[in-house]
Design an enzyme around this catalytic site. Structure first.
Site, mmCIF file in Angstrom:
data_model
loop_
_atom_site.group_PDB
_atom_site.id
_atom_site.type_symbol
_atom_site.label_atom_id
_atom_site.label_comp_id
_atom_site.label_asym_id
_atom_site.label_seq_id
_atom_site.Cartn_x
_atom_site.Cartn_y
_atom_site.Cartn_z
ATOM 1 C CE1 TYR A 57 -3.276 -2.864 0.406
ATOM 2 C CE2 TYR A 57 -3.510 -2.317 2.730
ATOM 3 C CZ TYR A 57 -3.869 -3.094 1.638
ATOM 4 O OH TYR A 57 -4.820 -4.074 1.781
ATOM 5 C CE LYS A 96 -21.038 1.211 2.335
ATOM 6 N NZ LYS A 96 -21.007 -0.281 2.489
HETATM 7 N N1 LIG Z 1 -20.180 0.477 -2.714
HETATM 8 C C1 LIG Z 1 -20.691 -0.715 -2.437
HETATM 9 O O1 LIG Z 1 -21.728 -1.124 -2.970
HETATM 10 C C2 LIG Z 1 -19.973 -1.591 -1.486
HETATM 11 C C3 LIG Z 1 -20.312 -2.939 -1.381
HETATM 12 C C4 LIG Z 1 -19.569 -3.739 -0.521
HETATM 13 C C5 LIG Z 1 -18.559 -3.181 0.228
HETATM 14 N N2 LIG Z 1 -18.280 -1.851 0.132
HETATM 15 C C6 LIG Z 1 -17.203 -1.253 0.952
HETATM 16 O O2 LIG Z 1 -15.976 -1.649 0.385
HETATM 17 C C7 LIG Z 1 -15.023 -1.899 1.413
HETATM 18 C C8 LIG Z 1 -14.475 -3.295 1.227
HETATM 19 O O3 LIG Z 1 -15.522 -4.236 1.267
HETATM 20 P P1 LIG Z 1 -15.401 -5.656 0.525
HETATM 21 O O4 LIG Z 1 -16.740 -6.281 0.619
HETATM 22 O O5 LIG Z 1 -14.775 -5.494 -0.804
HETATM 23 O O6 LIG Z 1 -14.422 -6.392 1.552
HETATM 24 P P2 LIG Z 1 -13.406 -7.567 1.270
HETATM 25 O O7 LIG Z 1 -13.856 -8.413 0.112
HETATM 26 O O8 LIG Z 1 -13.144 -8.224 2.570
HETATM 27 O O9 LIG Z 1 -12.087 -6.814 0.788
HETATM 28 C C9 LIG Z 1 -11.391 -5.950 1.614
HETATM 29 C C10 LIG Z 1 -9.915 -6.005 1.264
HETATM 30 O O10 LIG Z 1 -9.204 -5.145 2.168
HETATM 31 C C11 LIG Z 1 -7.888 -5.614 2.353
HETATM 32 N N3 LIG Z 1 -7.543 -5.530 3.760
HETATM 33 C C12 LIG Z 1 -6.657 -4.668 4.304
HETATM 34 N N4 LIG Z 1 -6.566 -4.804 5.613
HETATM 35 C C13 LIG Z 1 -7.408 -5.801 5.947
HETATM 36 C C14 LIG Z 1 -7.735 -6.428 7.164
HETATM 37 N N5 LIG Z 1 -7.170 -6.056 8.327
HETATM 38 N N6 LIG Z 1 -8.620 -7.416 7.145
HETATM 39 C C15 LIG Z 1 -9.221 -7.801 6.007
HETATM 40 N N7 LIG Z 1 -8.938 -7.240 4.792
HETATM 41 C C16 LIG Z 1 -8.034 -6.249 4.780
HETATM 42 C C17 LIG Z 1 -7.847 -7.020 1.771
HETATM 43 O O11 LIG Z 1 -7.125 -6.912 0.560
HETATM 44 P P3 LIG Z 1 -5.578 -7.290 0.446
HETATM 45 O O12 LIG Z 1 -5.249 -8.151 1.637
HETATM 46 O O13 LIG Z 1 -5.535 -8.036 -0.837
HETATM 47 O O14 LIG Z 1 -4.816 -6.047 0.417
HETATM 48 C C18 LIG Z 1 -9.282 -7.369 1.440
HETATM 49 O O15 LIG Z 1 -9.409 -8.105 0.256
HETATM 50 C C19 LIG Z 1 -15.753 -1.661 2.732
HETATM 51 O O16 LIG Z 1 -15.458 -0.362 3.181
HETATM 52 C C20 LIG Z 1 -17.219 -1.755 2.364
HETATM 53 O O17 LIG Z 1 -18.053 -0.931 3.191
HETATM 54 C C21 LIG Z 1 -18.951 -1.073 -0.713
#
Ligand SMILES: NC(=O)c1ccc[n+]([C@@H]2O[C@H](COP(=O)([O-])OP(=O)(O)OC[C@H]3O[C@@H](n4cnc5c(N)ncnc54)[C@H](OP(=O)(O)O)[C@@H]3O)[C@@H](O)[C@H]2O)c1
Length: 320
Positions: A57, A96
């Site tokens: 990052y 968000k």
């Molecule tokens: N706009 C929308 O419609 C929408 C929908 C769902 C989620 N979101 C938002 O998007 C964000 C991510 O959600 P997501 O559903 O994509 O989550 P996700 O699939 O769990 O992905 C999050 C990513 O963050 C990284 N990460 C960094 N530190 C971490 C930690 N301590 N624990 C876990 N992961 C960590 C990981 O990537 P690496 O390890 O590969 O770096 C992980 O793949 C959230 O803020 C959520 O509110 C928005």
């Protein structure tokens, strides 16, 4: 026009949607992607033909060939990841909710504003053409004076243990994940903040809220009744009642492509299908602002993101 070169920080679930939408946006591209695990970054880069991957990052934030960073890490990481990028002078579009507390969000806003760098919460629903047309219709009086807003965003997601949705240390809970949309939509349609807020929640064993019901009261007499949940199958729609008509946005509210207005002149349907998956509009909005040298987006004003986080913090989000 030169492309705006985006970096993606944290290629999780939602980052795939962002990268897919980029193909429908002109004059911008995903230039690099950074993961805690280089293998994940490589797989993501291969899928979307992203030319480079960043070592981590920090390397992405420091990369001189990146103009803007999309932050898609869990909620509790947003502040640190955004500040990392803002301090390096990168424009930031942050998923968000902007942060998990109002204090964290204030820190991010201060970092952006003191440097004159762009910061926007990725509240994509507020950039959707159907939602913007609906808000314009309401402002122009098509349903008269507003009396009541009813909106729900509740889904039943079978959350495995440790998942970010129920994990307090990652900023889980219904309010932070789903309620944030409702408070933003209430802000958009009401045009002003509420004067009173009341809420009740039920919590998961982990301590985060599984569902919350929110009542808002406005100076004008408008009342709003909002419900959000992460283990409850709700209606996921919106109904705004005025003294001359009604506006309805059907499920799935947060990805709205249509709206229906009924008043004494009959029925009018707003139809604004996504060009791709709906994320193209928030990317276009960020690109437009960055090109114009704006510090924030008029569609998702930073002050309104702060206001929403103050409400969420007041209700008890991140505090269950
Ligand atoms: N706009 C929308 O419609 C929408 C929908 C769902 C989620 N979101 C938002 O998007 C964000 C991510 O959600 P997501 O559903 O994509 O989550 P996700 O699939 O769990 O992905 C999050 C990513 O963050 C990284 N990460 C960094 N530190 C971490 C930690 N301590 N624990 C876990 N992961 C960590 C990981 O990537 P690496 O390890 O590969 O770096 C992980 O793949 C959230 O803020 C959520 O509110 C928005």
């Amino acid at each position: 026009v030169k492309d705006i070169r985006w970096g993606i920080l944290a290629p999780g679930h939602i980052a795939y949607k962002f990268a897919a939408a980029m193909s429908a946006v002109g004059n911008s591209r995903v230039e690099s992607v950074a993961s805690r695990d280089p293998e994940r970054a490589r797989a993501f880069a291969a899928k979307f033909s992203v030319p480079r991957i960043s070592e981590d990052y920090e390397a992405l934030a420091a990369d001189p060939d990146i103009d803007a960073v999309y932050i898609a890490s869990p909620n509790a990481c947003h502040r640190d990841h955004a500040v990392l990028c803002l301090e390096a002078g990168k424009a930031v579009l942050c998923e968000k909710p902007l942060a998990v507390t109002a204090d964290e969000a204030e820190t991010m806003a201060a970092s952006a504003r003191s440097r004159g760098v762009f910061l926007m919460e990725g509240l994509w629903t507020r950039t959707l053409p159907a939602v913007l047309s609906a808000a314009r219709a309401v402002r122009q009086g098509e349903i008269g004076s507003l009396l009541r807003l009813e909106a729900d965003y509740s889904f039943d997601f079978p959350v495995p243990g440790g998942h970010r949705l129920i994990e307090p240390s990652l900023g889980g809970g219904a309010l932070l994940d789903a309620g944030v949309y409702l408070l933003h939509l209430a802000r958009l349609f009401a045009g002003v903040p509420p004067k009173e807020v009341h809420a009740v929640s039920s919590s998961a064993p982990t301590g985060v809220d599984l569902q919350t019901l929110i009542h808002l009261e406005y100076d004008s007499g408008l009342l709003a009744q909002l419900s959000c949940g992460i283990r409850v199958d709700g209606r996921r729609d919106l109904r705004l009642i005025g003294d001359r008509g009604v506006l309805e946005i059907a499920a799935p509210l947060i990805a709205a492509e249509t709206a229906l207005i009924r008043n004494d002149r009959g029925e009018r349907r707003i139809d604004e299908p996504h060009r791709k998956n709906g994320f193209e509009y928030e990317i276009e909005e960020a690109n437009r602002c960055i090109r114009r040298g704006l510090g924030e987006s008029p569609l998702v004003p930073l002050d309104e993101s702060l206001e929403v986080l103050r409400l969420l913090t007041g209700i008890g989000a991140a505090g269950f």
